[in-house]
Design a protein around this motif. Structure first.
Motif, mmCIF file in Angstrom:
data_model
loop_
_atom_site.group_PDB
_atom_site.id
_atom_site.type_symbol
_atom_site.label_atom_id
_atom_site.label_comp_id
_atom_site.label_asym_id
_atom_site.label_seq_id
_atom_site.Cartn_x
_atom_site.Cartn_y
_atom_site.Cartn_z
ATOM 1 N N ASN A 1 -22.968 94.128 44.644
ATOM 2 C CA ASN A 1 -23.805 92.747 45.389
ATOM 3 C C ASN A 1 -22.836 92.108 45.902
ATOM 4 O OD1 ASN A 1 -26.379 93.269 44.319
ATOM 5 N ND2 ASN A 1 -25.330 93.063 42.460
ATOM 6 N N ASP B 1 -19.781 91.077 49.057
ATOM 7 C CA ASP B 1 -19.293 91.598 50.293
ATOM 8 C C ASP B 1 -17.800 92.291 50.336
ATOM 9 O OD1 ASP B 1 -16.819 89.472 51.311
ATOM 10 O OD2 ASP B 1 -18.402 88.578 50.236
ATOM 11 N N ALA B 2 -17.856 92.984 51.537
ATOM 12 C CA ALA B 2 -16.689 93.936 51.556
ATOM 13 C C ALA B 2 -15.263 92.811 51.298
ATOM 14 C CB ALA B 2 -16.296 94.350 52.845
ATOM 15 N N ARG B 3 -15.085 91.919 51.754
ATOM 16 C CA ARG B 3 -13.878 91.060 51.651
ATOM 17 C C ARG B 3 -13.664 90.783 50.022
ATOM 18 N NH1 ARG B 3 -10.291 87.530 53.880
ATOM 19 N NH2 ARG B 3 -9.561 85.587 52.756
ATOM 20 N N SER B 4 -14.804 90.144 49.436
ATOM 21 C CA SER B 4 -14.821 89.932 47.999
ATOM 22 C C SER B 4 -14.304 91.160 47.283
ATOM 23 C CB SER B 4 -16.158 89.384 47.609
ATOM 24 O OG SER B 4 -16.301 88.170 48.288
ATOM 25 N N MET C 1 -20.770 100.660 52.351
ATOM 26 C CA MET C 1 -20.142 99.376 53.099
ATOM 27 C C MET C 1 -19.728 100.366 54.585
ATOM 28 S SD MET C 1 -18.512 96.724 50.778
ATOM 29 C CE MET C 1 -17.633 97.728 49.450
ATOM 30 N N GLU D 1 -22.784 100.559 56.684
ATOM 31 C CA GLU D 1 -23.139 99.346 57.092
ATOM 32 C C GLU D 1 -22.285 98.971 58.347
ATOM 33 O OE1 GLU D 1 -24.267 94.774 55.615
ATOM 34 O OE2 GLU D 1 -23.718 96.413 54.318
#
Length: 244
Positions: free
Chosen positions: A52, A54-57, A81, A84
């Motif tokens: 749930n 984002d990619a950075r997190s 990811m 997407e």
């Protein structure tokens, strides 16, 4: 999704790594060790939580500890990811299509390449380019250009590995003359790029820019080139190595 052999092995490595870390925590007498979400929730619940984010997190969670890294680098996590990331993109870098890469590596390489501003011969040759004259071109040329007249599809241009540059056989502007191109890059002593452009014959330099969809634009005061999207091209496009 059925768990693969690789995922099972990764899970086992994570468990061994976590057990070692737990023992180290116990030896240090840390009162915070049992509060680690990964320890409390376990691998599967942690995976659902990371999905749930984002990619950075998720990328930042790789740095927490070995246990977190084992979960956060999972192909099951990065595969959606990657999918997407590529939605709506004009080109997919060949560098990210190397066989055997993890989904995390594929994602990272695609993002790195998307920030590349230096165009290479492979980029020019792999794509088909739409061409039109700009407002600075003489009226005679613009009157022959479908871009301005709205009389049909835009003109197309092609770059070839032997250095030649061509157009479609029925192109009214081309005229059948010989044409060649070169990619010019000036680099300073500190390694920074001083200038970078594409030159066709003796015409004015084409300045290079990158679109948000990872496509390429080249233009001067006379004409403009735009790479046509080809994200479905087998094996990707562009140089097969990192090039910033």
């Amino acid at each position: 999704m059925t768990e693969s052999v690789a995922e099972r092995k990764k899970r086992k490595r994570w468990r061994r790594s976590w057990e070692v870390e737990e023992e180290e925590e116990e030896e240090r007498g840390s009162e915070f060790g049992s509060q680690d979400p990964l320890v409390v929730l376990g691998y599967d619940l942690m995976m659902k939580i990371l999905r749930n984010l984002d990619a950075r997190s998720v990328a930042l969670s790789l740095l927490v500890c070995r246990g977190w890294h084992g979960v956060a680098c999972s192909d099951r996590l990065w595969a959606p990811m990657c999918k997407e990331l590529c939605v709506g993109k004009a080109h997919i870098p060949r560098w990210s299509k190397v066989p055997g890469l993890s989904k995390l590596d594929i994602y990272s390489r695609a993002v790195i390449d998307s920030k590349r501003g230096r165009i290479r011969r492979e980029d020019l040759c792999d794509h088909v380019w739409e061409f039109h004259f700009t407002t600075g071109a003489p009226d005679y040329w613009r009157n022959l250009d479908p871009y301005w007249k709205g009389t049909g599809p835009l003109m197309r241009r092609y770059f070839h590995p032997d250095g030649s540059h061509t157009a479609d056989p029925d192109d009214k502007v081309w005229g059948g003359h010989e044409c060649c191109y070169s990619v010019v890059t000036g680099i300073m002593a500190d390694g920074k790029i001083r200038e970078h452009y594409v030159r066709i014959n003796r015409r004015p330099h084409l300045c290079i820019s990158r679109r948000q969809d990872w496509g390429w634009e080249m233009s001067n005061f006379l004409c403009a080139y735009s790479s046509i999207p080809d994200a479905s091209k087998e094996g990707g496009t562009g140089p097969p190595y990192e090039d910033m």
